[in-house]
Structure formats: structure tokens, C-alpha cells
Design a protein around this motif. Structure first.
Motif, PDB file in Angstrom:
ATOM      1  N   SER A 111      29.890  -7.489 -20.219  1.00 31.55           N
ATOM      2  CA  SER A 111      31.278  -7.838 -20.537  1.00 31.55           C
ATOM      3  C   SER A 111      31.722  -9.075 -19.768  1.00 31.55           C
ATOM      4  N   PHE A 112      31.318  -9.167 -18.504  1.00 33.45           N
ATOM      5  CA  PHE A 112      31.719 -10.341 -17.733  1.00 33.45           C
ATOM      6  C   PHE A 112      31.007 -11.594 -18.235  1.00 33.45           C
ATOM      7  N   SER A 113      29.753 -11.464 -18.622  1.00 36.55           N
ATOM      8  CA  SER A 113      29.030 -12.624 -19.149  1.00 36.55           C
ATOM      9  C   SER A 113      29.651 -13.095 -20.460  1.00 36.55           C
ATOM     10  N   LEU A 114      30.058 -12.158 -21.318  1.00 35.47           N
ATOM     11  CA  LEU A 114      30.742 -12.544 -22.555  1.00 35.47           C
ATOM     12  C   LEU A 114      32.064 -13.227 -22.240  1.00 35.47           C
ATOM     13  N   PHE A 115      32.774 -12.723 -21.237  1.00 35.04           N
ATOM     14  CA  PHE A 115      34.015 -13.366 -20.806  1.00 35.04           C
ATOM     15  C   PHE A 115      33.746 -14.804 -20.380  1.00 35.04           C
ATOM     16  N   GLU A 132      22.136   1.643 -22.745  1.00 33.97           N
ATOM     17  CA  GLU A 132      21.907   2.393 -21.508  1.00 33.97           C
ATOM     18  C   GLU A 132      20.421   2.674 -21.363  1.00 33.97           C
ATOM     19  N   ARG A 133      19.949   2.634 -20.126  1.00 27.04           N
ATOM     20  CA  ARG A 133      18.568   3.015 -19.819  1.00 27.04           C
ATOM     21  C   ARG A 133      18.569   3.913 -18.602  1.00 27.04           C
ATOM     22  N   ARG A 134      17.943   5.047 -18.758  1.00 24.78           N
ATOM     23  CA  ARG A 134      17.859   6.030 -17.667  1.00 24.78           C
ATOM     24  C   ARG A 134      19.241   6.335 -17.075  1.00 24.78           C
ATOM     25  N   GLY A 135      20.232   6.397 -17.962  1.00 21.71           N
ATOM     26  CA  GLY A 135      21.593   6.718 -17.539  1.00 21.71           C
ATOM     27  C   GLY A 135      22.347   5.564 -16.910  1.00 21.71           C
ATOM     28  N   VAL A 136      21.764   4.361 -16.918  1.00 21.44           N
ATOM     29  CA  VAL A 136      22.399   3.187 -16.322  1.00 21.44           C
ATOM     30  C   VAL A 136      22.996   2.314 -17.427  1.00 21.44           C
ATOM     31  N   SER A 137      24.274   1.969 -17.279  1.00 21.98           N
ATOM     32  CA  SER A 137      24.968   1.127 -18.252  1.00 21.98           C
ATOM     33  C   SER A 137      24.902  -0.342 -17.834  1.00 21.98           C
ATOM     34  N   PHE A 138      24.907  -1.216 -18.832  1.00 21.77           N
ATOM     35  CA  PHE A 138      24.923  -2.657 -18.592  1.00 21.77           C
ATOM     36  C   PHE A 138      26.271  -3.261 -18.986  1.00 21.77           C
ATOM     37  N   TYR A 139      27.265  -2.410 -19.163  1.00 26.14           N
ATOM     38  CA  TYR A 139      28.560  -2.873 -19.673  1.00 26.14           C
ATOM     39  C   TYR A 139      29.231  -3.882 -18.736  1.00 26.14           C
ATOM     40  N   VAL A 140      29.263  -3.568 -17.448  1.00 27.17           N
ATOM     41  CA  VAL A 140      29.977  -4.442 -16.512  1.00 27.17           C
ATOM     42  C   VAL A 140      29.405  -5.857 -16.537  1.00 27.17           C
TER      43      VAL A 140
END
Length: 531
Positions: free
Chosen positions: A213-217, A202-210
Motif C-alpha cells: 500500500s505504501f509503495s502504491l502511494f 499472504e504467505r505463511r500467515g504474513v501479509s504484504f499489505y503495509v
């Protein structure tokens, strides 16, 4: 302003009407452009050409010449857009020559952005060196176009710089996200460690999960291997990195579980079943690890999960119970019905309803007497619940009890549908048109379990369903058919343009975020099979 527009339009009409050459020829448009003096008039001529339907490869010498000779960045940008429309590899060199890597003013930055976009639209390998240079442009929007172009073209040489950009903490957040997305499109296994780290970053409260996760998929097997190692506690390097960065190891456990479910990675079955028993001093962490394991097992349709999940459905927390009961509803069968019957009478209303919903997703006419008993007991349960809460949130307990009885009856419509249809898939297909969204949701799952490829179109045709939960059921049914029925994938690919358009149009709609993440994965599966 209206007078100015009218005057400008009149000028353009006069310019066009003054030409005596074939209006479909490059000469006509070259003469017209030559009569325009101001940059904005030239842009209007070029944009009119783009919308005329006349533009083709015969215009390339004229457009290439204009790109090289015109001094105005905004005119060059319009030429670049025209060349992007033609999509001819012969334009790569002229477009590349027009790039100004030292640009600082907004017009020149906009030109570089259009040039990068045009090179990406053409998609010729000869454009790669310039696109790689544009990754380092001063203007962020130009960099985004370069990133997206390299991703669409699946340029392997771009993996290392894109990994660096994805993790660059001095870059803008949207650039990080775009780089992550591009890595998924390229599909190179070298990106897996970077994407794994960005799952929890996370950076400045922003997550990169979405995005991660899709790129790993999209990466498939290499991602499965890495995620399985995390789930089994074998990735010491990642766990060490997580520890050094203050990231709770449990966050990787539940995120890995979620993704392995998306990837249908059955090697994870044993580890996921074990996670249903996960214990932690913080009940919130314990709950999220267990519920993500339940969700993953349901996505993989692991029948071994039915018994342990049925043992968990008396969980008092309504949200947690809802995750377990929803997992059982997706797994199908009647083995969990007794446990759901019991749970439908235990806990607060929301916990009871969670069990009731799953019960009516799995049951049939045999459960109708159960619902009648639950309905008869509900007014007294509501009154007791309201008294225990001191009346908070109840209003009129009698009216609330009556409303809940009506809700139980509404859930019962699924049992009526099951009584009518039984195992007749054709009957369930007709129920997809039912006015009750609960019946539609069950019908979608029953059609999906029916393994009849011909019905996949009926499910996909309803993907604009407004109720998010019902839409998720429709997506599930379609996924199951694509996975199980031999010809379903080929039939489903016919709907790809419509589904892709829907995802684009609903991209900013928060209401369908969860459902459309599943739809996005279904689309990705179909695209992968297509190529």
C-alpha cells in the motif's frame, strides 16, 4: 575478557603512537595498519580511522590498495565501510572487483553485504551492473543490501527483477517485502500490477499489505488509475486473478478505497459514496467496506459524505459507529451535529461515547446544554445497561455511572475551548499546549482548517505526542495545511530530518503503527515536493 580488551587497546595505542608521520595523513594510517598483524587489529585500526574525522578522498589510493591486497574478508569489509563513508565514485570499480559471487562462508558473505552497502551509499550509476548481480547472491542479507541500494538509486533496470523477487514464493518473506518497498521508491508504473496483487497476498500467515500500500502511494497517479478501476469493478484481469486465488473481491474494494483516500483521488468520490450503501450477507464484510469508504471520504474531505454518514451514526455496533463518527469529526462543519446529538443517547456506552466524542469535536457553546442532559441521564442509563448485562463487566453500577459522567465532562472541555476560541486560529494554536489530550486533538484540526501556513510548525513540533489518537489529529492538521496553504509545505520541509529520525526510532513501536503510517505518508509527500 576485560584483560584481553585492555591488552588489545594497549596494542592499538602503541601501534598508533609509534608512527612519526602526520596523524592526519594516509601515510600515517598506512604505516599503522602495516604494523598490525592480526585481522582483528587491522579492523580496529580501520574503524579508528573511520571515527577519527580524518577520512577523505586523499585516502582512496591507500584504501583501494588494501581492498585489493588483503586476504582477510573481515579486513576488506572494514575497508568497504570506510569507502562507503567517503562516497567517491572512484571506489565503484575497486569495490566491484572485491565481490565474490561464489562465496559460501559467513565472513565472505558479510564482505559481500558490506560491498553492496558501500556501492549503494556511493550511489553512482556505474555500480548498477554489480548491484544487479548481487540480487542473485546466495546470502540473503547481501541481497537485501542490493535491493535497498537499487531502490534508493531508483534504478529503472531493476524493476523487472525486483517484481520477480517480490512475488517469489521460494524467497524469504523479508526479501519479498524489501523488493516491494524498493519498487515504491523507484516509482515505475510497470510495478503497479504486481503491487496490486501483493495488497491481498499472504504467505505463511504474513501479509504484504503495509509494504504494498505504501509503495502504491509512492507511485501516485499510475496507482490511482489502477485503484479506481478496481473500485469501479473495471479491472477484470485482477478480479479474475483474485477469484483463481480464492481472494474475496470485497477485500480489494475496501483496500482500494483506503488507498484512494490516501492519494486524495477525488475521481473516486462517487464510487466511495456508493460504497457507504454496500450490502453483503456477511455483516463483517459489509461493515469493513462501508467504514473504509467512510475513512477515505474523510481523508479527501468530501463534504458530499456528511449527509449519508450522518444517516449511519445510529449504527448499534460501537466499533462501526466509531468509524462513522470519526469520519464526520474530520469532515468538520455543523451539519451532522443533530444526528450526533441523537446518537449520543442511543446504544451501549461505547457507542454513545463515539457519538459524544464527534459531537464535541464539531460543536461549541450551543451544545453545552446537550452535554448537561446527557450527563444527568447517564447514571440511569448505566444502571439499566448493567442490569441488561446481568452485571457483567460493571462492578459497582453506581460508581461506573459516576465515572462515565466524569468522562462526559472531560469531553465537554472541547466545547469550552470552542467557546473560548471560536474561529480564532491563533487561540487554537495556544490550545495545542492544553493539558487535556481531547482539547489538543480538536485544536490540531481547527489549526489545520485555518489555512495559515505559519502554524504548520506548531503542529509538527508536537509529533512525539504520546497519545496515538491525539498524534493522528496533529498529523491531520499538518496534512491539511500542507495541502491548502501555499507556503506550508516549504515550512514543513524544514522538519523533515526530525520527522524521518522519529519514524526510524519508532519503527518497532506497535503503539504508534497506525498514526505513524499517516506520518510516513506526510513525510513522503514532503520528500516528493522537495525533489
Amino acid at each position: 575478557m576485560s584483560r584481553l580488551l585492555a591488552a588489545t587497546s594497549l596494542t592499538l595505542v602503541l601501534l598508533l603512537s609509534g608512527c612519526k608521520v602526520d596523524p592526519g595523513s594516509p601515510e600515517y594510517w598506512e604505516k599503522t595498519l602495516g604494523k598490525a598483524r592480526r585481522a582483528q587489529d587491522k579492523v580496529r585500526v580501520l574503524e579508528t580511522l573511520r571515527g577519527s574525522g580524518k577520512l577523505n578522498a586523499s585516502f582512496l589510493p591507500f584504501l583501494h590498495g588494501q581492498l585489493a591486497s588483503d586476504q582477510k574478508p573481515e579486513v576488506k569489509a572494514s575497508v568497504a565501510r570506510a569507502l562507503a563513508d567517503v562516497k567517491n565514485p572512484a571506489s565503484v570499480e575497486p569495490l566491484g572487483n572485491a565481490v565474490d559471487l561464489t562465496a559460501t562462508d559467513s565472513a565472505s558473505n558479510q564482505l559481500n553485504k558490506e560491498l553492496a552497502s558501500a556501492l549503494g551509499e556511493i550511489g553512482d550509476p556505474k555500480a548498477v551492473p554489480m548491484l544487479m548481480k548481487l540480487l542473485k547472491a546466495r546470502d540473503n542479507y547481501t541481497r537485501i543490501e542490493a535491493v535497498e541500494a537499487l531502490g534508493r538509486m531508483r534504478v529503472k533496470e531493476a524493476v523487472e527483477p525486483l517484481m520477480a523477487l517480490a512475488t517469489d514464493e521460494s524467497a524469504e518473506l523479508f526479501l519479498n517485502k524489501k523488493a516491494i518497498e524498493a519498487l515504491g521508491r523507484i516509482g515505475d508504473a510497470r510495478a503497479v500490477p504486481t503491487l496490486m496483487r501483493m495488497l491481498t497476498k499472504e504467505r505463511r500467515g504474513v501479509s504484504f499489505y503495509v509494504e504494498s500500500s505504501f509503495s502504491l502511494f509512492q507511485l501516485g497517479q499510475p496507482a490511482s488509475d489502477a485503484l479506481l478501476a478496481v473500485l469501479e469493478g473495471k479491472d477484470t484481469e485482477l478480479s479474475g486473478w483474485a477469484h483463481r486465488n480464492g481472494i474475496n473481491p470485497a477485500s480489494y474494494s475496501f483496500k482500494a478505497a483506503q488507498l484512494l483516500g490516501d492519494l486524495r483521488e477525488h475521481r473516486a468520490d462517487a464510487a466511495l459514496l456508493k460504497q457507504l450503501e454496500f450490502k453483503h450477507e456477511d455483516p463483517r464484510i459489509q461493515a469493513i467496506v462501508r467504514t473504509r469508504a467512510a475513512d477515505a471520504l474523510a481523508r479527501m474531505r468530501s463534504t458530499a459524505a456528511v449527509k449519508p454518514l450522518a444517516a449511519l451514526v445510529s449504527e448499534p455496533d460501537a466499533g462501526v459507529r466509531g468509524e462513522y463518527t470519526y469520519a464526520l469529526a474530520r469532515l468538520g462543519g455543523r451539519d451532522a451535529v443533530p444526528a450526533l446529538e441523537k446518537a449520543a443517547g442511543l446504544g451501549d456506552w461505547y457507542a454513545r461515547e463515539a457519538a459524544l466524542e464527534a459531537l464535541t469535536m464539531l460543536g461549541d457553546a450551543r451544545e453545552m446544554p446537550v452535554l448537561e442532559k446527557l450527563a444527568a441521564a447517564e447514571p440511569a442509563k448505566t444502571a439499566a445497561e448493567c442490569e441488561a448485562l446481568g452485571g457483567e463487566g460493571c462492578g459497582d453500577p453506581v460508581a461506573l455511572g459516576k465515572k462515565r459522567v466524569e468522562t462526559i465532562a472531560r469531553h465537554g472541555k472541547r466545547l469550552e475551548a470552542a467557546k473560548a476560541c471560536g474561529t480564532d486560529t491563533g487561540c487554537w494554536v495556544k490550545k495545542l499546549e492544553d493539558a487535556d489530550k481531547g482539547v489538543v486533538a480538536r485544536a490540531a484540526m481547527e489549526v489545520g482548517r485555518g489555512k495559515a501556513a505559519a502554524h504548520v510548525g506548531a503542529l509538527l513540533a508536537r509529533m512525539t505526542e504520546k497519545d496515538p489518537g491525539t498524534r493522528m489529529a496533529l498529523i491531520l492538521g499538518a496534512e491539511w495545511l500542507v495541502e491548502d496553504a501555499k507556503d506550508a509545505a516549504a515550512l514543513a520541509r524544514n522538519a523533515l530530518p526530525t520527522l524521518e529520525k522519529q519514524l526510524t526510532e519508532e519503527k518497532s513501536s506497535t503503539e504508534y503503527v497506525r498514526a505513524n503510517e499517516d506520518l510516513r505518508r506526510l513525510v513522503a509527500r514532503l520528500q516528493r515536493q522537495k525533489t
